[in-house]
Design a protein around this motif. Structure first.
Motif, PDB file in Angstrom:
ATOM      1  N   SER A 137     -11.308  -4.082 -11.335  1.00 32.17           N
ATOM      2  CA  SER A 137     -12.250  -3.851 -12.427  1.00 32.17           C
ATOM      3  C   SER A 137     -11.852  -2.564 -13.107  1.00 32.17           C
ATOM      4  CB  SER A 137     -13.686  -3.750 -11.894  1.00 32.17           C
ATOM      5  OG  SER A 137     -13.811  -2.668 -10.995  1.00 32.17           O
ATOM      6  N   GLY A 138     -12.394  -2.296 -14.287  1.00 30.89           N
ATOM      7  CA  GLY A 138     -12.076  -1.071 -15.003  1.00 30.89           C
ATOM      8  C   GLY A 138     -10.877  -1.268 -15.903  1.00 30.89           C
ATOM      9  N   ARG A 139      -9.795  -0.505 -15.663  1.00 30.96           N
ATOM     10  CA  ARG A 139      -8.622  -0.561 -16.528  1.00 30.96           C
ATOM     11  C   ARG A 139      -7.958  -1.928 -16.460  1.00 30.96           C
ATOM     12  NH1 ARG A 139      -3.928  -0.368 -13.683  1.00 30.96           N
ATOM     13  NH2 ARG A 139      -4.025   0.379 -11.522  1.00 30.96           N
ATOM     14  N   GLU A 140      -7.124  -2.200 -17.448  1.00 33.86           N
ATOM     15  CA  GLU A 140      -6.392  -3.464 -17.480  1.00 33.86           C
ATOM     16  C   GLU A 140      -5.395  -3.514 -16.322  1.00 33.86           C
ATOM     17  OE1 GLU A 140      -3.514  -6.015 -20.517  1.00 33.86           O
ATOM     18  OE2 GLU A 140      -4.482  -4.164 -21.169  1.00 33.86           O
ATOM     19  N   LYS A 141      -5.333  -4.644 -15.645  1.00 40.25           N
ATOM     20  CA  LYS A 141      -4.480  -4.785 -14.465  1.00 40.25           C
ATOM     21  C   LYS A 141      -3.242  -5.615 -14.781  1.00 40.25           C
ATOM     22  CE  LYS A 141      -7.295  -2.666 -11.594  1.00 40.25           C
ATOM     23  NZ  LYS A 141      -8.297  -2.208 -12.534  1.00 40.25           N
ATOM     24  N   GLY A 142      -2.158  -5.260 -14.102  1.00 43.25           N
ATOM     25  CA  GLY A 142      -0.918  -5.988 -14.261  1.00 43.25           C
ATOM     26  C   GLY A 142      -0.633  -6.877 -13.067  1.00 43.25           C
ATOM     27  N   VAL A 143       0.537  -7.504 -13.075  1.00 44.61           N
ATOM     28  CA  VAL A 143       0.926  -8.410 -11.999  1.00 44.61           C
ATOM     29  C   VAL A 143       0.972  -7.678 -10.665  1.00 44.61           C
ATOM     30  CG1 VAL A 143       2.774  -9.884 -11.111  1.00 44.61           C
ATOM     31  CG2 VAL A 143       2.226  -9.910 -13.551  1.00 44.61           C
ATOM     32  N   TRP A 144       1.502  -6.446 -10.661  1.00 39.08           N
ATOM     33  CA  TRP A 144       1.611  -5.689  -9.417  1.00 39.08           C
ATOM     34  C   TRP A 144       0.236  -5.373  -8.835  1.00 39.08           C
ATOM     35  CZ3 TRP A 144       4.774  -5.231  -5.731  1.00 39.08           C
ATOM     36  CH2 TRP A 144       4.698  -4.180  -4.818  1.00 39.08           C
ATOM     37  N   ASP A 145      -0.742  -5.065  -9.694  1.00 39.65           N
ATOM     38  CA  ASP A 145      -2.104  -4.785  -9.228  1.00 39.65           C
ATOM     39  C   ASP A 145      -2.692  -6.004  -8.523  1.00 39.65           C
ATOM     40  OD1 ASP A 145      -2.505  -2.066 -10.292  1.00 39.65           O
ATOM     41  OD2 ASP A 145      -2.314  -3.036 -12.237  1.00 39.65           O
ATOM     42  N   TYR A 146      -2.527  -7.156  -9.142  1.00 48.04           N
ATOM     43  CA  TYR A 146      -3.066  -8.381  -8.545  1.00 48.04           C
ATOM     44  C   TYR A 146      -2.325  -8.753  -7.270  1.00 48.04           C
ATOM     45  CZ  TYR A 146      -6.058  -9.256 -12.571  1.00 48.04           C
ATOM     46  OH  TYR A 146      -7.040  -9.152 -13.522  1.00 48.04           O
ATOM     47  N   THR A 147      -1.018  -8.510  -7.231  1.00 46.35           N
ATOM     48  CA  THR A 147      -0.246  -8.786  -6.023  1.00 46.35           C
ATOM     49  C   THR A 147      -0.743  -7.923  -4.870  1.00 46.35           C
ATOM     50  OG1 THR A 147       1.716  -9.340  -7.326  1.00 46.35           O
ATOM     51  CG2 THR A 147       2.061  -8.783  -5.002  1.00 46.35           C
ATOM     52  N   ASN A 148      -0.950  -6.636  -5.136  1.00 49.57           N
ATOM     53  CA  ASN A 148      -1.481  -5.739  -4.115  1.00 49.57           C
ATOM     54  C   ASN A 148      -2.845  -6.185  -3.627  1.00 49.57           C
ATOM     55  OD1 ASN A 148       0.460  -3.828  -3.534  1.00 49.57           O
ATOM     56  ND2 ASN A 148      -0.149  -2.443  -5.175  1.00 49.57           N
ATOM     57  N   ALA A 149      -3.703  -6.559  -4.582  1.00 51.57           N
ATOM     58  CA  ALA A 149      -5.073  -6.942  -4.229  1.00 51.57           C
ATOM     59  C   ALA A 149      -5.101  -8.172  -3.339  1.00 51.57           C
ATOM     60  CB  ALA A 149      -5.877  -7.201  -5.500  1.00 51.57           C
ATOM     61  N   TYR A 150      -4.343  -9.184  -3.709  1.00 49.13           N
ATOM     62  CA  TYR A 150      -4.381 -10.428  -2.933  1.00 49.13           C
ATOM     63  C   TYR A 150      -3.634 -10.307  -1.609  1.00 49.13           C
ATOM     64  CZ  TYR A 150      -6.515 -12.605  -6.977  1.00 49.13           C
ATOM     65  OH  TYR A 150      -7.382 -12.914  -7.995  1.00 49.13           O
ATOM     66  N   SER A 151      -2.588  -9.484  -1.571  1.00 50.31           N
ATOM     67  CA  SER A 151      -1.875  -9.298  -0.311  1.00 50.31           C
ATOM     68  C   SER A 151      -2.726  -8.515   0.682  1.00 50.31           C
ATOM     69  CB  SER A 151      -0.554  -8.557  -0.544  1.00 50.31           C
ATOM     70  OG  SER A 151      -0.783  -7.209  -0.921  1.00 50.31           O
ATOM     71  N   ALA A 152      -3.652  -7.704   0.156  1.00 50.19           N
ATOM     72  CA  ALA A 152      -4.517  -6.888   1.019  1.00 50.19           C
ATOM     73  C   ALA A 152      -5.770  -7.628   1.462  1.00 50.19           C
ATOM     74  CB  ALA A 152      -4.921  -5.616   0.274  1.00 50.19           C
ATOM     75  N   PHE A 153      -5.909  -8.865   1.051  1.00 52.83           N
ATOM     76  CA  PHE A 153      -7.153  -9.604   1.272  1.00 52.83           C
ATOM     77  C   PHE A 153      -7.560  -9.657   2.744  1.00 52.83           C
ATOM     78  CE2 PHE A 153      -9.325 -13.644   2.180  1.00 52.83           C
ATOM     79  CZ  PHE A 153     -10.427 -13.521   1.359  1.00 52.83           C
ATOM     80  N   MET A 154      -6.629 -10.018   3.624  1.00 54.49           N
ATOM     81  CA  MET A 154      -6.961 -10.168   5.055  1.00 54.49           C
ATOM     82  C   MET A 154      -7.407  -8.838   5.672  1.00 54.49           C
ATOM     83  SD  MET A 154      -4.003 -12.777   6.411  1.00 54.49           S
ATOM     84  CE  MET A 154      -2.685 -11.869   5.608  1.00 54.49           C
ATOM     85  N   PHE A 155      -6.634  -7.793   5.392  1.00 57.51           N
ATOM     86  CA  PHE A 155      -6.956  -6.492   5.971  1.00 57.51           C
ATOM     87  C   PHE A 155      -8.308  -6.000   5.450  1.00 57.51           C
ATOM     88  CE2 PHE A 155      -6.532  -2.177   7.316  1.00 57.51           C
ATOM     89  CZ  PHE A 155      -5.615  -2.198   8.357  1.00 57.51           C
ATOM     90  N   HIS A 156      -8.548  -6.220   4.184  1.00 54.72           N
ATOM     91  CA  HIS A 156      -9.814  -5.809   3.571  1.00 54.72           C
ATOM     92  C   HIS A 156     -10.997  -6.519   4.227  1.00 54.72           C
ATOM     93  CE1 HIS A 156     -12.922  -5.086   0.558  1.00 54.72           C
ATOM     94  NE2 HIS A 156     -13.014  -6.384   0.362  1.00 54.72           N
TER      95      HIS A 156
END
Length: 299
Positions: A137-156
Motif C-alpha cells: 500500500s502507499g507508493r506505487e509498487k513494482g515487480v520486485w516489490d510484489y515478488t518480495n511480498a509473495y515470497s515472504a507470505f509463508m514466513f509472514h
C-alpha cells in the motif's frame, strides 16, 4: 536476497512456541495450564476461517477474504457521533456463524484483547514484512516489490500466527488468574477490579508478553540504528534475536540477582512475598527456556 520462499525457515519459526512461549507462561501459570491455553489458542486461530466481516461506510456488512486470524470471528462496527465522526470501534461476535454458547462466551471475553491488538497494529503486521518493506500500500509498487511480498507470505503467516497465539493464550491465562481472586496469586487491588477492568488489564498484559516472547516485534520497535540505511541492512532479522536475548537475560537476572527486593522498594512495591513470588516465577521460566532449548537443539 531474503529468506523468502524458504519453507524450512518458516517452519523453524514455529519453534518459538515451545522454546519461549511455553516456558514463560508455564513458569507463571503452571505447565499443564499453560500448554492447554497455548493449544486452545492455536485451535482458535487455525479454525477462524479464511474470511472476516467489516461494516462499510454505508453501514452494510462486507465480506473480506484473508488468512486465518483471531479477528475473523468478529464483525467490526464503527461507533459515530452525531456529526458522523468515528469515535470508537466495536468487535461483535459474528452472527452468521453457528457457534455454540460456550464458544460465543469465549469470543466475547476475547473481544477487548482483539480490539486492543487491532488498534496497536498487532494483528496483521509482521517484523519480516516490515524489514523487507513489502507493505503493498502507499507508493506505487513494482515487480520486485510484489515478488518480495509473495515470497515472504509463508514466513509472514507463521510470524503472525505465533504472535496471535502468544496474545490469546496470555490473555486467557491472565483473565482466569484475575477472576479466580486467589489471595496467593492476586493483589488486593486486582481482587477489587470489576470484570471489565480485569479484561482490560489482561489485554494489556497479553500485548506486553507477546512482545517479550518475541511474538510482537516490528521494525518500529527495533533499535533506531536498524531502521534505515546501512544499519537496516546490517541488522536485518537480528531484532528477533536481540529481543530473545533480552528476555532470557532479564528473566535470569530476576531469578538469581539478589537486589530484587531493593528495586521493588524503590518503585514503591511491597517486597517480601512479592519478591519471592517474582523470583520463583523467573527461575521456573529461566529453567524452562534452558530446558526446551536443550531438548530442541538435540543435545
Amino acid at each position: 536476497g531474503t529468506i523468502g520462499l524458504n519453507v524450512s525457515s518458516a517452519v523453524v519459526n514455529l519453534s518459538q512456541v515451545p522454546l519461549m512461549m511455553a516456558p514463560v507462561l508455564g513458569g507463571k501459570y503452571g505447565w499443564p495450564t499453560a500448554v492447554g491455553a497455548i493449544g486452545n489458542a492455536s485451535r482458535l486461530i487455525t479454525g477462524s476461517g479464511f474470511g472476516s466481516v467489516a461494516t462499510s461506510v454505508t453501514g452494510e456488512n462486507v465480506d473480506l477474504r484473508g488468512m486465518p486470524s483471531i479477528d475473523n470471528y468478529y464483525t467490526v462496527r464503527d461507533i459515530k457521533d452525531k456529526d458522523g465522526n468515528v469515535i470508537d470501534t466495536v468487535y461483535e461476535v459474528r452472527k452468521d456463524k453457528d457457534f455454540s454458547k460456550d464458544k460465543i462466551k469465549e469470543l466475547e471475553d476475547l473481544a477487548p484483547m482483539v480490539k486492543l491488538a487491532s488498534d496497536q497494529g498487532q494483528l496483521a503486521k509482521s517484523l519480516f514484512y516490515d524489514t523487507i518493506g513489502t507493505e503493498l500500500s502507499g507508493r506505487e509498487k513494482g515487480v520486485w516489490d510484489y515478488t518480495n511480498a509473495y515470497s515472504a507470505f509463508m514466513f509472514h503467516q507463521v510470524e503472525r500466527f505465533n504472535r496471535q497465539v502468544a496474545m490469546v493464550s496470555t490473555y486467557q491465562l491472565e483473565l482466569n488468574r484475575l477472576r479466580a481472586k486467589d489471595s496467593k496469586k492476586t493483589t488486593p487491588e486486582e481482587r477489587a477490579m470489576t470484570d471489565a477492568q480485569m479484561k482490560e488489564a489482561a489485554a494489556h498484559e497479553s500485548i506486553f508478553r507477546s512482545q517479550e516472547m518475541n511474538g510482537g516485534a516490528f521494525l518500529a520497535t527495533a533499535p533506531s540504528i536498524s531502521q534505515k540505511g546501512l544499519g537496516r541492512v546490517a541488522m536485518m532479522y537480528k531484532g528477533f534475536g536481540m529481543q530473545m536475548y533480552y528476555t532470557i537475560l532479564k528473566t535470569g537476572r530476576q531469578a538469581f540477582v539478589v537486589d530484587l527486593v531493593e528495586n521493588l522498594k524503590k518503585e514503591g512495591i511491597p517486597a517480601g512475598v512479592v519478591a519471592k513470588t517474582m523470583g520463583d516465577t523467573a527461575f521456573k521460566q529461566f529453567a524452562g527456556m534452558m530446558g526446551t532449548s536443550l531438548a530442541l537443539s538435540g543435545v
